[in-house]
Design a protein around this motif. Sequence first.
Motif, PDB file in Angstrom:
ATOM      1  N   PRO A 141     -33.882  95.054  -2.478  1.00 54.25           N
ATOM      2  CA  PRO A 141     -34.771  94.048  -1.307  1.00 54.25           C
ATOM      3  C   PRO A 141     -34.300  93.397  -0.239  1.00 54.25           C
ATOM      4  O   PRO A 141     -34.652  92.823   0.412  1.00 54.25           O
ATOM      5  N   VAL A 142     -32.941  93.450  -0.280  1.00 49.49           N
ATOM      6  CA  VAL A 142     -32.560  92.683   0.850  1.00 49.49           C
ATOM      7  C   VAL A 142     -31.621  93.452   1.687  1.00 49.49           C
ATOM      8  O   VAL A 142     -31.888  93.564   3.191  1.00 49.49           O
ATOM      9  N   SER A 143     -32.171  95.445   1.443  1.00 48.35           N
ATOM     10  CA  SER A 143     -31.560  95.782   2.649  1.00 48.35           C
ATOM     11  C   SER A 143     -32.597  95.777   4.321  1.00 48.35           C
ATOM     12  O   SER A 143     -31.716  95.827   5.130  1.00 48.35           O
ATOM     13  N   PRO A 144     -33.468  95.381   4.023  1.00 45.79           N
ATOM     14  CA  PRO A 144     -34.068  95.255   5.340  1.00 45.79           C
ATOM     15  C   PRO A 144     -33.905  94.254   5.542  1.00 45.79           C
ATOM     16  O   PRO A 144     -33.987  93.675   7.544  1.00 45.79           O
ATOM     17  N   ILE A 145     -33.547  93.376   5.143  1.00 44.92           N
ATOM     18  CA  ILE A 145     -33.036  92.286   5.890  1.00 44.92           C
ATOM     19  C   ILE A 145     -31.507  92.345   6.541  1.00 44.92           C
ATOM     20  O   ILE A 145     -31.121  91.984   7.700  1.00 44.92           O
ATOM     21  N   ASP A 146     -31.130  92.767   5.611  1.00 41.21           N
ATOM     22  CA  ASP A 146     -29.307  93.024   6.546  1.00 41.21           C
ATOM     23  C   ASP A 146     -29.247  93.807   7.777  1.00 41.21           C
ATOM     24  O   ASP A 146     -29.005  94.151   8.895  1.00 41.21           O
ATOM     25  N   GLU A 147     -30.649  95.122   7.601  1.00 38.99           N
ATOM     26  CA  GLU A 147     -30.276  95.635   8.405  1.00 38.99           C
ATOM     27  C   GLU A 147     -31.074  95.250  10.167  1.00 38.99           C
ATOM     28  O   GLU A 147     -30.831  94.973  10.719  1.00 38.99           O
ATOM     29  N   MET A 148     -32.314  93.559  10.099  1.00 39.51           N
ATOM     30  CA  MET A 148     -32.703  93.302  10.551  1.00 39.51           C
ATOM     31  C   MET A 148     -31.782  91.885  11.517  1.00 39.51           C
ATOM     32  O   MET A 148     -31.671  92.287  12.521  1.00 39.51           O
ATOM     33  N   ASP A 158     -28.353  92.900  11.380  1.00 43.66           N
ATOM     34  CA  ASP A 158     -27.532  93.680  12.143  1.00 43.66           C
ATOM     35  C   ASP A 158     -27.980  94.231  13.484  1.00 43.66           C
ATOM     36  O   ASP A 158     -27.335  94.205  14.536  1.00 43.66           O
ATOM     37  N   GLU A 159     -29.339  94.775  13.380  1.00 44.89           N
ATOM     38  CA  GLU A 159     -29.848  94.659  14.897  1.00 44.89           C
ATOM     39  C   GLU A 159     -29.911  92.897  15.773  1.00 44.89           C
ATOM     40  O   GLU A 159     -29.396  94.024  17.164  1.00 44.89           O
ATOM     41  N   LEU A 160     -30.459  92.458  15.360  1.00 43.06           N
ATOM     42  CA  LEU A 160     -30.074  90.839  16.146  1.00 43.06           C
ATOM     43  C   LEU A 160     -28.952  90.863  16.634  1.00 43.06           C
ATOM     44  O   LEU A 160     -28.434  90.118  17.872  1.00 43.06           O
TER      45      LEU A 160
END
Length: 143
Positions: free
Chosen positions: A9-16, A18-20
């Motif tokens: 569940p944390v993976s989408p937050i990590d990707e966001m 990283d992109e920011l």
Amino acid sequence: MANITRFNPVSPIDEMFDELTRGFFVRPLAFPRQQDLQIKLDVKEDEKAYKIKADIPGVKKEDIHVDVEGNHVSLSAESKSDREEKEGEKSLYTERSYGMVSRAFDLPSDVDAAACKAEYKDGVLTLTLPKKNGGATRRISVS
């Protein structure tokens, strides 16, 4: 058959995140890295000779040395620092580098060391190295 993957569940937050933050932690106020001294070459050949152009900017012709032995060519140059600091003046940033640089390479056939010519003009060293079977070591004076 279907592949089973584990849900994080944390993976989408990590990707966001990283992109920011991509590129944010790169040193934005750092000065560009100083380039090392290099000799860049163009080597051409015709039936009679090799023609070499070497970029050696900011060097006096007296500080350039060319050695030819058989088919082995060695170039070396020394850029000297002439730093003058006056009263009440200080250097904040210096990009002009100084030091010794050299480059050596082998040509496909031997060179006639006695007939070699070297000319230095506008930061470019031009060598004309006639082909020969066999040869002796000789230091070439730069004009």
